[in-house]
Motif scaffolding. Structure first.
Motif, PDB file in Angstrom:
ATOM      1  N   ARG A   1       0.832  -1.205   0.000  1.00  0.00           N
ATOM      2  CA  ARG A   1       0.000   0.000   0.000  1.00  0.00           C
ATOM      3  C   ARG A   1       0.865   1.252   0.000  1.00  0.00           C
ATOM      4  O   ARG A   1       0.589   2.216  -0.721  1.00  0.00           O
ATOM      5  CB  ARG A   1      -0.939   0.006   1.204  1.00  0.00           C
ATOM      6  N   VAL A   2       1.933   1.216   0.793  1.00  0.00           N
ATOM      7  CA  VAL A   2       2.860   2.343   0.848  1.00  0.00           C
ATOM      8  C   VAL A   2       3.554   2.505  -0.499  1.00  0.00           C
ATOM      9  O   VAL A   2       3.698   3.616  -1.023  1.00  0.00           O
ATOM     10  CB  VAL A   2       3.890   2.146   1.988  1.00  0.00           C
ATOM     11  N   GLN A   3       3.960   1.401  -1.094  1.00  0.00           N
ATOM     12  CA  GLN A   3       4.631   1.448  -2.387  1.00  0.00           C
ATOM     13  C   GLN A   3       3.690   1.934  -3.498  1.00  0.00           C
ATOM     14  O   GLN A   3       4.097   2.694  -4.370  1.00  0.00           O
ATOM     15  CB  GLN A   3       5.217   0.081  -2.733  1.00  0.00           C
ATOM     16  N   LEU A   4       2.428   1.507  -3.456  1.00  0.00           N
ATOM     17  CA  LEU A   4       1.460   1.949  -4.443  1.00  0.00           C
ATOM     18  C   LEU A   4       1.224   3.456  -4.340  1.00  0.00           C
ATOM     19  O   LEU A   4       1.198   4.172  -5.345  1.00  0.00           O
ATOM     20  CB  LEU A   4       0.130   1.200  -4.285  1.00  0.00           C
ATOM     21  N   PHE A   5       1.077   3.941  -3.116  1.00  0.00           N
ATOM     22  CA  PHE A   5       0.880   5.377  -2.923  1.00  0.00           C
ATOM     23  C   PHE A   5       2.103   6.152  -3.417  1.00  0.00           C
ATOM     24  O   PHE A   5       1.975   7.184  -4.091  1.00  0.00           O
ATOM     25  CB  PHE A   5       0.597   5.687  -1.448  1.00  0.00           C
ATOM     26  N   ALA A   6       3.290   5.658  -3.117  1.00  0.00           N
ATOM     27  CA  ALA A   6       4.517   6.312  -3.578  1.00  0.00           C
ATOM     28  C   ALA A   6       4.572   6.328  -5.102  1.00  0.00           C
ATOM     29  O   ALA A   6       4.981   7.326  -5.708  1.00  0.00           O
ATOM     30  CB  ALA A   6       5.739   5.598  -3.008  1.00  0.00           C
ATOM     31  N   LEU A   7       4.132   5.247  -5.744  1.00  0.00           N
ATOM     32  CA  LEU A   7       4.117   5.181  -7.198  1.00  0.00           C
ATOM     33  C   LEU A   7       3.129   6.199  -7.784  1.00  0.00           C
ATOM     34  O   LEU A   7       3.420   6.858  -8.786  1.00  0.00           O
ATOM     35  CB  LEU A   7       3.775   3.761  -7.658  1.00  0.00           C
ATOM     36  N   LEU A   8       1.969   6.351  -7.144  1.00  0.00           N
ATOM     37  CA  LEU A   8       1.000   7.362  -7.587  1.00  0.00           C
ATOM     38  C   LEU A   8       1.594   8.768  -7.484  1.00  0.00           C
ATOM     39  O   LEU A   8       1.476   9.571  -8.411  1.00  0.00           O
ATOM     40  CB  LEU A   8      -0.285   7.280  -6.765  1.00  0.00           C
ATOM     41  N   LEU A   9       2.234   9.053  -6.353  1.00  0.00           N
ATOM     42  CA  LEU A   9       2.842  10.375  -6.160  1.00  0.00           C
ATOM     43  C   LEU A   9       3.953  10.620  -7.179  1.00  0.00           C
ATOM     44  O   LEU A   9       4.039  11.703  -7.770  1.00  0.00           O
ATOM     45  CB  LEU A   9       3.401  10.505  -4.742  1.00  0.00           C
ATOM     46  N   GLU A  10       4.812   9.621  -7.371  1.00  0.00           N
ATOM     47  CA  GLU A  10       5.923   9.769  -8.302  1.00  0.00           C
ATOM     48  C   GLU A  10       5.421   9.960  -9.736  1.00  0.00           C
ATOM     49  O   GLU A  10       5.916  10.820 -10.468  1.00  0.00           O
ATOM     50  CB  GLU A  10       6.826   8.538  -8.231  1.00  0.00           C
ATOM     51  N   THR A  11       4.428   9.181 -10.129  1.00  0.00           N
ATOM     52  CA  THR A  11       3.871   9.294 -11.480  1.00  0.00           C
ATOM     53  C   THR A  11       3.265  10.674 -11.688  1.00  0.00           C
ATOM     54  O   THR A  11       3.501  11.323 -12.715  1.00  0.00           O
ATOM     55  CB  THR A  11       2.827   8.189 -11.731  1.00  0.00           C
ATOM     56  N   ASN A  12       2.485  11.129 -10.720  1.00  0.00           N
ATOM     57  CA  ASN A  12       1.888  12.459 -10.809  1.00  0.00           C
ATOM     58  C   ASN A  12       2.969  13.538 -10.904  1.00  0.00           C
ATOM     59  O   ASN A  12       2.877  14.443 -11.739  1.00  0.00           O
ATOM     60  CB  ASN A  12       0.977  12.716  -9.607  1.00  0.00           C
ATOM     61  N   ALA A  13       3.985  13.430 -10.067  1.00  0.00           N
ATOM     62  CA  ALA A  13       5.046  14.437 -10.068  1.00  0.00           C
ATOM     63  C   ALA A  13       5.783  14.465 -11.403  1.00  0.00           C
ATOM     64  O   ALA A  13       6.050  15.536 -11.962  1.00  0.00           O
ATOM     65  CB  ALA A  13       6.022  14.173  -8.922  1.00  0.00           C
ATOM     66  N   ARG A  14       6.102  13.291 -11.932  1.00  0.00           N
ATOM     67  CA  ARG A  14       6.837  13.229 -13.201  1.00  0.00           C
ATOM     68  C   ARG A  14       5.991  13.763 -14.363  1.00  0.00           C
ATOM     69  O   ARG A  14       6.478  14.528 -15.195  1.00  0.00           O
ATOM     70  CB  ARG A  14       7.280  11.803 -13.500  1.00  0.00           C
ATOM     71  N   LEU A  15       4.722  13.334 -14.430  1.00  0.00           N
ATOM     72  CA  LEU A  15       3.845  13.822 -15.494  1.00  0.00           C
ATOM     73  C   LEU A  15       3.636  15.328 -15.379  1.00  0.00           C
ATOM     74  O   LEU A  15       3.681  16.048 -16.380  1.00  0.00           O
ATOM     75  CB  LEU A  15       2.499  13.097 -15.460  1.00  0.00           C
TER      76      LEU A  15
ATOM     77  N   ALA B   1      -8.595   4.896 -15.650  1.00  0.00           N
ATOM     78  CA  ALA B   1      -9.583   5.945 -15.359  1.00  0.00           C
ATOM     79  C   ALA B   1     -10.596   5.458 -14.335  1.00  0.00           C
ATOM     80  O   ALA B   1     -10.950   6.187 -13.403  1.00  0.00           O
ATOM     81  CB  ALA B   1     -10.288   6.384 -16.640  1.00  0.00           C
ATOM     82  N   THR B   2     -11.061   4.235 -14.484  1.00  0.00           N
ATOM     83  CA  THR B   2     -12.023   3.667 -13.543  1.00  0.00           C
ATOM     84  C   THR B   2     -11.429   3.567 -12.143  1.00  0.00           C
ATOM     85  O   THR B   2     -12.059   3.960 -11.157  1.00  0.00           O
ATOM     86  CB  THR B   2     -12.489   2.265 -14.017  1.00  0.00           C
ATOM     87  N   LEU B   3     -10.207   3.064 -12.049  1.00  0.00           N
ATOM     88  CA  LEU B   3      -9.566   2.902 -10.746  1.00  0.00           C
ATOM     89  C   LEU B   3      -9.267   4.244 -10.078  1.00  0.00           C
ATOM     90  O   LEU B   3      -9.531   4.421  -8.879  1.00  0.00           O
ATOM     91  CB  LEU B   3      -8.277   2.092 -10.888  1.00  0.00           C
ATOM     92  N   LEU B   4      -8.764   5.200 -10.839  1.00  0.00           N
ATOM     93  CA  LEU B   4      -8.478   6.508 -10.252  1.00  0.00           C
ATOM     94  C   LEU B   4      -9.759   7.228  -9.835  1.00  0.00           C
ATOM     95  O   LEU B   4      -9.788   7.895  -8.796  1.00  0.00           O
ATOM     96  CB  LEU B   4      -7.655   7.363 -11.237  1.00  0.00           C
ATOM     97  N   SER B   5     -10.803   7.088 -10.630  1.00  0.00           N
ATOM     98  CA  SER B   5     -12.109   7.680 -10.270  1.00  0.00           C
ATOM     99  C   SER B   5     -12.643   7.051  -8.995  1.00  0.00           C
ATOM    100  O   SER B   5     -13.212   7.755  -8.142  1.00  0.00           O
ATOM    101  CB  SER B   5     -13.124   7.491 -11.406  1.00  0.00           C
ATOM    102  N   LYS B   6     -12.466   5.769  -8.849  1.00  0.00           N
ATOM    103  CA  LYS B   6     -12.919   5.060  -7.654  1.00  0.00           C
ATOM    104  C   LYS B   6     -12.207   5.591  -6.409  1.00  0.00           C
ATOM    105  O   LYS B   6     -12.823   5.828  -5.369  1.00  0.00           O
ATOM    106  CB  LYS B   6     -12.661   3.558  -7.818  1.00  0.00           C
ATOM    107  N   ILE B   7     -10.910   5.820  -6.522  1.00  0.00           N
ATOM    108  CA  ILE B   7     -10.152   6.381  -5.395  1.00  0.00           C
ATOM    109  C   ILE B   7     -10.595   7.811  -5.128  1.00  0.00           C
ATOM    110  O   ILE B   7     -10.803   8.215  -3.986  1.00  0.00           O
ATOM    111  CB  ILE B   7      -8.631   6.312  -5.685  1.00  0.00           C
ATOM    112  N   ASN B   8     -10.739   8.609  -6.190  1.00  0.00           N
ATOM    113  CA  ASN B   8     -11.101  10.020  -6.054  1.00  0.00           C
ATOM    114  C   ASN B   8     -12.475  10.234  -5.408  1.00  0.00           C
ATOM    115  O   ASN B   8     -12.648  11.179  -4.642  1.00  0.00           O
ATOM    116  CB  ASN B   8     -11.085  10.706  -7.423  1.00  0.00           C
ATOM    117  N   THR B   9     -13.452   9.405  -5.730  1.00  0.00           N
ATOM    118  CA  THR B   9     -14.789   9.600  -5.184  1.00  0.00           C
ATOM    119  C   THR B   9     -14.839   9.361  -3.685  1.00  0.00           C
ATOM    120  O   THR B   9     -15.714   9.881  -3.011  1.00  0.00           O
ATOM    121  CB  THR B   9     -15.842   8.705  -5.874  1.00  0.00           C
ATOM    122  N   ALA B  10     -13.879   8.620  -3.176  1.00  0.00           N
ATOM    123  CA  ALA B  10     -13.847   8.344  -1.748  1.00  0.00           C
ATOM    124  C   ALA B  10     -13.218   9.479  -0.947  1.00  0.00           C
ATOM    125  O   ALA B  10     -13.302   9.512   0.270  1.00  0.00           O
ATOM    126  CB  ALA B  10     -13.099   7.030  -1.478  1.00  0.00           C
ATOM    127  N   LEU B  11     -12.571  10.405  -1.628  1.00  0.00           N
ATOM    128  CA  LEU B  11     -11.850  11.489  -0.917  1.00  0.00           C
ATOM    129  C   LEU B  11     -12.663  12.736  -0.783  1.00  0.00           C
ATOM    130  O   LEU B  11     -13.455  13.119  -1.522  1.00  0.00           O
ATOM    131  CB  LEU B  11     -10.535  11.796  -1.670  1.00  0.00           C
TER     132      LEU B  11
END
Length: 152
Positions: free
Chosen positions: A14-28, A142-152
């Motif tokens: 879970r920690v690694q997945l979150f870090a990957l999301l942050l890194e991907t967002n930062a790089r893009l 898109a489906t997975l990111l939307s699923k995470i986003n709707t919970a926040l």
């Protein structure tokens, strides 16, 4: 949850997945910001505000709505909008029903600049996403990111 000495949270998936999301967002974000500035002379934060204004059903937003949408402090948003006003891309309008509220709307120049930036954005997305992910993979993402986003 108490951590024991044998648990290493940095290797938790879970920690690694979150870090990957942050890194991907930062790089893009960094990569696109560089392209956008070079090809349009537009800062990524400006592009973000213009996009939110375009997507708003009334094509205008209150300052507080912009701050919430772009995740900036109200002071930071005010300074950002000041620079957009100075560039002629947006203007402030008084709210007829609330004297304390100010609407931000895009000017024709801002609309034109956003269209220019969207052309650059689409080319960037083709290069960075469309050529790396299949149509099905993009839909899943898109489906997975939307699923995470709707919970926040």
């Amino acid at each position: 949850m108490e951590l024991t000495s044998t648990v290493c949270p940095t290797t938790d998936e879970r920690v690694q997945l979150f870090a990957l999301l942050l890194e991907t967002n930062a790089r893009l974000s960094r990569s696109f910001a560089s392209v956008l500035d070079a090809e349009c002379g537009l800062a990524l934060a400006w592009f973000d505000v213009l996009m939110h204004l375009r997507r708003a059903t009334t094509h205008r937003l209150k300052m507080s709505e912009i701050a919430d949408a772009i995740v900036h402090s109200t002071g930071g948003t005010t300074r950002l909008v000041d620079r957009l006003v100075e560039a002629g891309y947006v203007e402030r309008q008084d709210c007829p029903t609330d004297r304390r509220a100010i609407y931000i709307t895009m000017t024709p120049l801002g609309d034109q600049k956003l269209n220019e930036a969207l052309t650059v954005h689409l080319a960037y997305l083709d290069e960075q996403l469309s050529h790396r992910l299949s149509c099905e993979e993009r839909a899943q993402l898109a489906t997975l990111l939307s699923k995470i986003n709707t919970a926040l």
